[in-house]
Design a protein around this motif. Sequence first.
Motif, PDB file in Angstrom:
ATOM      1  N   PHE A  63     -37.462  33.466 -48.371  1.00 26.85           N
ATOM      2  CA  PHE A  63     -36.690  32.281 -48.747  1.00 26.85           C
ATOM      3  C   PHE A  63     -37.172  31.150 -47.850  1.00 26.85           C
ATOM      4  N   ILE A  64     -37.749  30.135 -48.483  1.00 22.64           N
ATOM      5  CA  ILE A  64     -38.298  28.982 -47.763  1.00 22.64           C
ATOM      6  C   ILE A  64     -37.850  27.716 -48.483  1.00 22.64           C
ATOM      7  N   CYS A  65     -38.239  26.581 -47.948  1.00 19.63           N
ATOM      8  CA  CYS A  65     -38.032  25.305 -48.625  1.00 19.63           C
ATOM      9  C   CYS A  65     -39.117  24.358 -48.148  1.00 19.63           C
ATOM     10  N   ASN A  66     -39.061  23.129 -48.602  1.00 20.20           N
ATOM     11  CA  ASN A  66     -40.111  22.161 -48.296  1.00 20.20           C
ATOM     12  C   ASN A  66     -39.839  21.332 -47.052  1.00 20.20           C
ATOM     13  N   HIS A  67     -38.574  21.060 -46.768  1.00 20.71           N
ATOM     14  CA  HIS A  67     -38.261  20.068 -45.732  1.00 20.71           C
ATOM     15  C   HIS A  67     -37.926  20.659 -44.364  1.00 20.71           C
ATOM     16  N   CYS A  68     -37.646  21.918 -44.277  1.00 20.88           N
ATOM     17  CA  CYS A  68     -37.168  22.534 -43.042  1.00 20.88           C
ATOM     18  C   CYS A  68     -38.233  22.513 -41.942  1.00 20.88           C
ATOM     19  N   PRO A  69     -37.909  22.004 -40.750  1.00 21.58           N
ATOM     20  CA  PRO A  69     -38.905  21.980 -39.677  1.00 21.58           C
ATOM     21  C   PRO A  69     -39.350  23.378 -39.238  1.00 21.58           C
ATOM     22  N   TYR A  70     -38.487  24.378 -39.384  1.00 20.55           N
ATOM     23  CA  TYR A  70     -38.877  25.744 -39.041  1.00 20.55           C
ATOM     24  C   TYR A  70     -39.959  26.242 -40.008  1.00 20.55           C
ATOM     25  N   VAL A  71     -39.773  25.968 -41.297  1.00 20.88           N
ATOM     26  CA  VAL A  71     -40.769  26.371 -42.297  1.00 20.88           C
ATOM     27  C   VAL A  71     -42.060  25.593 -42.067  1.00 20.88           C
ATOM     28  N   LYS A  72     -41.948  24.293 -41.880  1.00 19.59           N
ATOM     29  CA  LYS A  72     -43.147  23.470 -41.665  1.00 19.59           C
ATOM     30  C   LYS A  72     -43.961  23.960 -40.464  1.00 19.59           C
ATOM     31  N   ALA A  73     -43.278  24.444 -39.432  1.00 16.20           N
ATOM     32  CA  ALA A  73     -43.974  24.906 -38.227  1.00 16.20           C
ATOM     33  C   ALA A  73     -44.784  26.174 -38.468  1.00 16.20           C
ATOM     34  N   VAL A  74     -44.386  26.974 -39.472  1.00 16.48           N
ATOM     35  CA  VAL A  74     -45.050  28.274 -39.670  1.00 16.48           C
ATOM     36  C   VAL A  74     -45.715  28.435 -41.033  1.00 16.48           C
ATOM     37  N   ILE A  75     -45.709  27.406 -41.862  1.00 18.85           N
ATOM     38  CA  ILE A  75     -46.186  27.588 -43.228  1.00 18.85           C
ATOM     39  C   ILE A  75     -47.640  28.056 -43.281  1.00 18.85           C
ATOM     40  N   LYS A  76     -48.489  27.578 -42.395  1.00 21.50           N
ATOM     41  CA  LYS A  76     -49.881  28.054 -42.394  1.00 21.50           C
ATOM     42  C   LYS A  76     -49.939  29.547 -42.094  1.00 21.50           C
ATOM     43  N   ARG A  77     -49.062  30.013 -41.213  1.00 22.04           N
ATOM     44  CA  ARG A  77     -49.021  31.442 -40.872  1.00 22.04           C
ATOM     45  C   ARG A  77     -48.429  32.269 -42.008  1.00 22.04           C
ATOM     46  N   ILE A  78     -47.457  31.714 -42.710  1.00 19.94           N
ATOM     47  CA  ILE A  78     -46.908  32.422 -43.872  1.00 19.94           C
ATOM     48  C   ILE A  78     -48.013  32.636 -44.895  1.00 19.94           C
ATOM     49  N   VAL A  79     -48.761  31.590 -45.186  1.00 20.89           N
ATOM     50  CA  VAL A  79     -49.861  31.679 -46.152  1.00 20.89           C
ATOM     51  C   VAL A  79     -50.907  32.676 -45.661  1.00 20.89           C
ATOM     52  N   ARG A  80     -51.274  32.601 -44.382  1.00 22.12           N
ATOM     53  CA  ARG A  80     -52.251  33.543 -43.812  1.00 22.12           C
ATOM     54  C   ARG A  80     -51.769  34.988 -43.959  1.00 22.12           C
ATOM     55  N   ASP A  81     -50.509  35.237 -43.587  1.00 27.02           N
ATOM     56  CA  ASP A  81     -49.998  36.601 -43.635  1.00 27.02           C
ATOM     57  C   ASP A  81     -49.880  37.113 -45.062  1.00 27.02           C
ATOM     58  N   ALA A  82     -49.472  36.260 -45.994  1.00 27.41           N
ATOM     59  CA  ALA A  82     -49.405  36.680 -47.405  1.00 27.41           C
ATOM     60  C   ALA A  82     -50.790  37.089 -47.896  1.00 27.41           C
ATOM     61  N   ARG A  83     -51.789  36.309 -47.550  1.00 23.07           N
ATOM     62  CA  ARG A  83     -53.169  36.657 -47.946  1.00 23.07           C
ATOM     63  C   ARG A  83     -53.609  37.972 -47.311  1.00 23.07           C
ATOM     64  N   ASP A  84     -53.362  38.110 -46.014  1.00 25.61           N
ATOM     65  CA  ASP A  84     -53.788  39.308 -45.291  1.00 25.61           C
ATOM     66  C   ASP A  84     -53.052  40.558 -45.759  1.00 25.61           C
ATOM     67  N   GLN A  90     -36.124  45.043 -34.580  1.00 24.66           N
ATOM     68  CA  GLN A  90     -36.548  43.826 -35.265  1.00 24.66           C
ATOM     69  C   GLN A  90     -35.829  42.639 -34.642  1.00 24.66           C
ATOM     70  N   VAL A  91     -36.503  41.495 -34.650  1.00 22.26           N
ATOM     71  CA  VAL A  91     -35.918  40.262 -34.124  1.00 22.26           C
ATOM     72  C   VAL A  91     -35.586  39.369 -35.316  1.00 22.26           C
ATOM     73  N   ALA A  92     -34.351  38.908 -35.382  1.00 20.85           N
ATOM     74  CA  ALA A  92     -33.903  38.083 -36.499  1.00 20.85           C
ATOM     75  C   ALA A  92     -34.703  36.787 -36.593  1.00 20.85           C
ATOM     76  N   SER A  93     -34.885  36.339 -37.820  1.00 23.20           N
ATOM     77  CA  SER A  93     -35.476  35.024 -38.051  1.00 23.20           C
ATOM     78  C   SER A  93     -34.458  33.967 -37.644  1.00 23.20           C
ATOM     79  N   ILE A  94     -34.924  32.760 -37.485  1.00 19.20           N
ATOM     80  CA  ILE A  94     -34.038  31.627 -37.246  1.00 19.20           C
ATOM     81  C   ILE A  94     -34.601  30.458 -38.039  1.00 19.20           C
ATOM     82  N   GLY A  95     -33.735  29.641 -38.569  1.00 15.29           N
ATOM     83  CA  GLY A  95     -34.198  28.499 -39.340  1.00 15.29           C
ATOM     84  C   GLY A  95     -33.042  27.626 -39.768  1.00 15.29           C
ATOM     85  N   CYS A  96     -33.346  26.661 -40.618  1.00 15.72           N
ATOM     86  CA  CYS A  96     -32.315  25.786 -41.175  1.00 15.72           C
ATOM     87  C   CYS A  96     -31.457  26.600 -42.136  1.00 15.72           C
ATOM     88  N   SER A  97     -30.175  26.363 -42.119  1.00 11.90           N
ATOM     89  CA  SER A  97     -29.295  27.078 -43.035  1.00 11.90           C
ATOM     90  C   SER A  97     -29.642  26.718 -44.475  1.00 11.90           C
TER      91      SER A  97
END
Length: 185
Positions: free
Chosen positions: A42-63, A171-178
């Motif tokens: 679950f992601i969105c476009n504006h969240c600073p938490y998502v923006k900080a990791v989006i390149k890594r999300i894409v990398r991990d999905a590919r890998d 496991q360590v819980a994620s944190i982000g914008c509600s």
Amino acid sequence: MAGIPPLCDFGWKAIDSRLTGIDGETHSILAQAGRRGLVVAFICNHCPYVKAVIKRIVRDARDLKDFGIGFVAVNANDAAAYPADSFENMQRFARGHDFPFHYLHDADQTVARAYGAVCTPDFFGFNSAGELQYRGRLDASRKEEGDTDLRRDLFEAMKQIANSGQGPREQVASIGCSIKWREPA
């Protein structure tokens, strides 16, 4: 406001739904699974938490494809209250980051509610039987892009799930914008 989801409810079964993707087509969530598992993010476009990791999300999905793990992302935010999360902006965001996975719009928020999604990003990792084995963070990044050598928590957990069907017990819980829920009518 930051949200922190609960940790993994091992064995909880993935829920299917058909949602509109940024390509304008309807896609089944469970049809995105690989032969060894599925990540529902679950992601969105504006969240600073998502923006900080989006390149890594894409990398991990590919890998993770190499390990037989499928990946799908869902945006459930109220676009009327948060226009940056509109369908058109989802299309721009996905194109701008070259998503290798479907990005689906949960316009009525039923899927996010069914999954118990709390924040963006919120990751659900399922084994080949559709059983939840991981509900944790991508890595130790927060609202700032972390160091390039951070342990890849989601990636390592999903590799373990691909090989054994079982996720890590710690496991360590994620944190982000509600999640931006619509006001009840």
